[in-house]
Design a protein around this motif. Structure first.
Motif, PDB file in Angstrom:
ATOM      1  N   THR A   1      11.067  -8.689  -1.712  1.00 18.04           N
ATOM      2  CA  THR A   1      10.299  -7.815  -0.829  1.00 18.04           C
ATOM      3  C   THR A   1       9.021  -7.386  -1.531  1.00 18.04           C
ATOM      4  OG1 THR A   1      11.710  -6.000  -1.636  1.00 18.04           O
ATOM      5  CG2 THR A   1      12.216  -6.920   0.533  1.00 18.04           C
ATOM      6  N   GLY A   2       7.942  -7.269  -0.745  1.00 16.97           N
ATOM      7  CA  GLY A   2       6.688  -6.807  -1.319  1.00 16.97           C
ATOM      8  C   GLY A   2       6.800  -5.385  -1.822  1.00 16.97           C
ATOM      9  N   GLY A   3       7.490  -4.529  -1.066  1.00 10.19           N
ATOM     10  CA  GLY A   3       7.767  -3.172  -1.499  1.00 10.19           C
ATOM     11  C   GLY A   3       9.034  -3.109  -2.323  1.00 10.19           C
ATOM     12  N   ALA A   4       9.309  -1.946  -2.893  1.00  7.03           N
ATOM     13  CA  ALA A   4      10.483  -1.797  -3.739  1.00  7.03           C
ATOM     14  C   ALA A   4      11.771  -1.689  -2.936  1.00  7.03           C
ATOM     15  CB  ALA A   4      10.322  -0.562  -4.624  1.00  7.03           C
ATOM     16  N   ALA A   5      11.687  -1.173  -1.723  1.00 10.80           N
ATOM     17  CA  ALA A   5      12.889  -0.874  -0.947  1.00 10.80           C
ATOM     18  C   ALA A   5      13.513  -2.131  -0.341  1.00 10.80           C
ATOM     19  CB  ALA A   5      12.551   0.118   0.157  1.00 10.80           C
TER      20      ALA A   5
ATOM     21  N   TYR B   1       6.406  -9.187  -6.886  1.00  3.66           N
ATOM     22  CA  TYR B   1       7.176  -8.535  -5.833  1.00  3.66           C
ATOM     23  C   TYR B   1       7.691  -7.171  -6.292  1.00  3.66           C
ATOM     24  CZ  TYR B   1       6.978 -12.981  -3.434  1.00  3.66           C
ATOM     25  OH  TYR B   1       6.514 -14.109  -2.814  1.00  3.66           O
ATOM     26  N   GLY B   2       8.014  -6.335  -5.311  1.00  2.00           N
ATOM     27  CA  GLY B   2       8.543  -5.010  -5.614  1.00  2.00           C
ATOM     28  C   GLY B   2      10.042  -4.982  -5.750  1.00  2.00           C
ATOM     29  N   GLY B   3      10.737  -6.004  -5.202  1.00  2.27           N
ATOM     30  CA  GLY B   3      12.188  -6.005  -5.258  1.00  2.27           C
ATOM     31  C   GLY B   3      12.776  -7.395  -5.156  1.00  2.27           C
ATOM     32  N   PHE B   4      13.914  -7.593  -5.810  1.00  5.61           N
ATOM     33  CA  PHE B   4      14.723  -8.804  -5.712  1.00  5.61           C
ATOM     34  C   PHE B   4      16.098  -8.372  -5.229  1.00  5.61           C
ATOM     35  CE2 PHE B   4      17.944 -11.646  -7.475  1.00  5.61           C
ATOM     36  CZ  PHE B   4      17.475 -12.899  -7.094  1.00  5.61           C
ATOM     37  N   HIS B   5      16.671  -9.116  -4.262  1.00  2.00           N
ATOM     38  CA  HIS B   5      17.887  -8.672  -3.615  1.00  2.00           C
ATOM     39  C   HIS B   5      18.879  -9.825  -3.495  1.00  2.00           C
ATOM     40  CE1 HIS B   5      15.442  -5.171  -2.409  1.00  2.00           C
ATOM     41  NE2 HIS B   5      14.506  -6.083  -2.170  1.00  2.00           N
TER      42      HIS B   5
ATOM     43  N   ASP C   1      10.121 -14.133   0.664  1.00  2.00           N
ATOM     44  CA  ASP C   1       9.727 -12.808   1.160  1.00  2.00           C
ATOM     45  C   ASP C   1       9.495 -12.832   2.667  1.00  2.00           C
ATOM     46  OD1 ASP C   1       7.491 -14.451   1.010  1.00  2.00           O
ATOM     47  OD2 ASP C   1       6.122 -12.807   0.574  1.00  2.00           O
ATOM     48  N   ALA C   2      10.053 -13.839   3.353  1.00  2.00           N
ATOM     49  CA  ALA C   2       9.738 -14.034   4.770  1.00  2.00           C
ATOM     50  C   ALA C   2      10.154 -12.854   5.632  1.00  2.00           C
ATOM     51  CB  ALA C   2      10.417 -15.305   5.275  1.00  2.00           C
ATOM     52  N   GLN C   3      11.173 -12.102   5.221  1.00  2.00           N
ATOM     53  CA  GLN C   3      11.632 -11.000   6.054  1.00  2.00           C
ATOM     54  C   GLN C   3      10.621  -9.858   6.131  1.00  2.00           C
ATOM     55  OE1 GLN C   3      16.378 -10.871   5.786  1.00  2.00           O
ATOM     56  NE2 GLN C   3      15.383 -10.767   3.784  1.00  2.00           N
ATOM     57  N   ASP C   4       9.729  -9.788   5.130  1.00  2.00           N
ATOM     58  CA  ASP C   4       8.664  -8.781   5.188  1.00  2.00           C
ATOM     59  C   ASP C   4       7.773  -8.977   6.414  1.00  2.00           C
ATOM     60  OD1 ASP C   4       9.412  -7.401   2.950  1.00  2.00           O
ATOM     61  OD2 ASP C   4       7.719  -8.012   1.703  1.00  2.00           O
TER      62      ASP C   4
ATOM     63  N   GLU D   1       0.834  -1.203   0.000  1.00  2.00           N
ATOM     64  CA  GLU D   1       0.000   0.000   0.000  1.00  2.00           C
ATOM     65  C   GLU D   1       0.868   1.252   0.000  1.00  2.00           C
ATOM     66  OE1 GLU D   1      -4.192   0.846   2.121  1.00  2.00           O
ATOM     67  OE2 GLU D   1      -2.496   0.691   3.509  1.00  2.00           O
ATOM     68  N   ALA D   2       1.967   1.208   0.773  1.00  2.00           N
ATOM     69  CA  ALA D   2       2.864   2.367   0.825  1.00  2.00           C
ATOM     70  C   ALA D   2       3.497   2.630  -0.536  1.00  2.00           C
ATOM     71  CB  ALA D   2       3.938   2.144   1.879  1.00  2.00           C
ATOM     72  N   ASP D   3       3.837   1.567  -1.269  1.00  2.00           N
ATOM     73  CA  ASP D   3       4.416   1.740  -2.603  1.00  2.00           C
ATOM     74  C   ASP D   3       3.447   2.429  -3.560  1.00  2.00           C
ATOM     75  OD1 ASP D   3       6.863   0.716  -2.011  1.00  2.00           O
ATOM     76  OD2 ASP D   3       6.799  -0.909  -3.476  1.00  2.00           O
ATOM     77  N   GLY D   4       2.155   2.255  -3.308  1.00  2.00           N
ATOM     78  CA  GLY D   4       1.150   2.884  -4.152  1.00  2.00           C
ATOM     79  C   GLY D   4       0.676   4.216  -3.635  1.00  2.00           C
ATOM     80  N   GLY D   5       1.411   4.790  -2.686  1.00  6.87           N
ATOM     81  CA  GLY D   5       1.005   6.073  -2.123  1.00  6.87           C
ATOM     82  C   GLY D   5      -0.316   5.990  -1.396  1.00  6.87           C
ATOM     83  N   GLY D   6      -0.592   4.836  -0.808  1.00  6.56           N
ATOM     84  CA  GLY D   6      -1.838   4.638  -0.081  1.00  6.56           C
ATOM     85  C   GLY D   6      -2.908   3.923  -0.880  1.00  6.56           C
ATOM     86  N   ASP D   7      -2.671   3.702  -2.157  1.00  3.77           N
ATOM     87  CA  ASP D   7      -3.654   3.022  -3.013  1.00  3.77           C
ATOM     88  C   ASP D   7      -3.037   1.720  -3.532  1.00  3.77           C
ATOM     89  OD1 ASP D   7      -5.640   2.189  -4.683  1.00  3.77           O
ATOM     90  OD2 ASP D   7      -5.466   3.857  -6.100  1.00  3.77           O
TER      91      ASP D   7
END
Length: 407
Positions: A359-363, A397-401, A328-331, A237-243
């Motif tokens: 990660t679900g988000g990009a960061a 996902y938003g990110g691969f690390h 994505d367990a660390q999320d 949700e944060a990645d979408g600016g609340g949406d």
């Protein structure tokens, strides 16, 4: 001695971060309860991306989260020294052990029919005659159990990928699309990416404006069907600016448009809950015919255990693990849990060890949360991480690390 985990306690620790009587706390408790059962009939991380990043060699001991077991089996085809796979869902553990027994006991066609088709009546006779006698009591008990009328193993003649939280959720989305007049079978007939993009823009993108889809997307409990716990929902949700709808539509576009349809089995699973019959990229690597001899030869190198990753690492020798797959367990983790995990990563890592996670988000969630003293032993490979994210066909996902151990 056989290790008997406190699964309920481990699930609570992994998922429940808020007070029981808070709205989020109640959702966390519901999610942990659902996770006792089958969530992912197929794992949703691209194993081709994983293996390109990890460069698995014959000396590598891998530790990973099992989930649906597809990626464990694909890594096995690369011939590592060993794989230790853990999961907090007893259903995922039973599925992983079933796949290993099948690799050892079946021929290539029987193995493909069981997991590549997963909808044939003869699969049940294969299970009863060739697999069940070779399963440990807990795994056989799981598949022989009758939660309602049929044994669980019956899913493999009725279309296994239609089951689990994910399979049922995707089925519900398909039902909503049909009511709206969109037949996903027409999309699966697209012959070019240009046709895929046109169909998406004209027929699928408008679905995100429909009331039912908006309700599902904005209900944290509804998205449990994608295996998204409350903590991860908040990151999306944060990645979408609340949406969150913005994020989900963007990732659906990547899944359905950024790769040729014939080469992306994740798109086929999303829209038909089955695999495309043939073609390069149409199947997970472990289901490709060329992989089967290695699966049969190497199946004995895998352990699938019902416990947490950190607890398992705490019992493993120092300096001997070459690769870690954290999904994505660390999320889901608190700062204390993240630091406990990375202390064990540092202790158990062999020289040159690699860690991958999504990660679900990009960061990247590690800086600022994991102790700088722990992270100092690792270096993030920015170029490989970006390449892995771009190539990941599952697209959810938003990110691969990728992190490399530098000592």
């Amino acid at each position: 001695m056989t290790y008997v985990p406190n699964v309920s306690g481990q699930l609570r620790s992994a998922v429940q971060q808020n007070a029981a009587l808070s709205a989020t706390g109640l959702l966390e408790r519901l999610f942990s309860r659902l996770f006792h059962g089958l969530v992912y009939p197929q794992i949703w991380e691209d194993p081709v991306v994983d293996m390109a990043a990890l460069q698995i060699g014959p000396e590598d001991n891998l530790v990973c989260i099992a989930s649906g077991g597809c990626n464990v089996m694909s890594y096995l085809a690369a011939g590592p020294a060993s794989i230790t796979a853990v999961d907090l869902s007893p259903a995922h553990v039973a599925l992983g052990r079933l796949k290993l027994a099948a690799a050892e006991q079946l021929d290539a066609q029987q193995f493909f029919d069981f997991f590549g088709r997963a909808d044939l009546a003869r699969n049940i006779a294969v299970y009863d005659d060739l697999l069940a006698p070779h399963l440990d009591p807990a795994t056989r008990g799981y598949w022989d159990a009758r939660p309602v009328l049929r044994r669980r193993i019956d899913m493999f003649r009725r279309g296994f990928y239609r089951y689990g939280l994910l399979g049922r959720f995707l089925g519900a989305l398909g039902g909503i699309a049909r009511i709206a007049g969109v037949d996903f079978r027409q999309f699966l007939a697209c012959g070019t990416q240009a046709e895929q993009r046109r169909f998406f823009d004209e027929r699928i993108a408008p679905l995100f404006g429909r009331r039912a889809i908006r309700f599902l997307a904005r209900s944290r409990a509804a998205l449990f069907g994608l295996g998204i716990p409350p903590a991860q929902y908040d990151k999306l949700e944060a990645d979408g600016g609340g949406d969150i709808l913005t994020v989900l539509q963007e990732r659906a576009r990547k899944l359905l448009c950024d790769f040729p349809l014939g080469e992306n089995y994740f798109a086929w699973q999303a829209l038909s809950r089955s695999y495309r019959p043939a073609g390069p990229g149409a199947l997970p690597p472990y289901l490709e015919a060329a992989a089967f001899p290695a699966l049969k030869r190497n199946a004995g190198r895998v352990r699938v255990l019902n416990r947490s990753l950190t607890d398992q690492l705490a019992e493993m020798p120092a300096g001997q693990t070459g690769a870690y797959v954290l999904l994505d367990a660390q999320d889901w983790m608190t700062d204390d849990q993240l630091n406990a995990l990375w202390r064990e990563n540092c202790r158990t890592a062999a020289p040159g060890a690699r860690v991958i996670f999504r990660t679900g988000g990009a960061a990247d969630i590690l800086p600022g949360r994991v102790s700088p003293a722990l992270l100092a032993a690792w270096s993030r490979d920015d170029a490989a991480s970006a390449a892995g994210f771009a190539a990941d066909r599952s697209a959810i996902y938003g990110g691969f690390h990728l992190y490399r151990h530098t000592g």
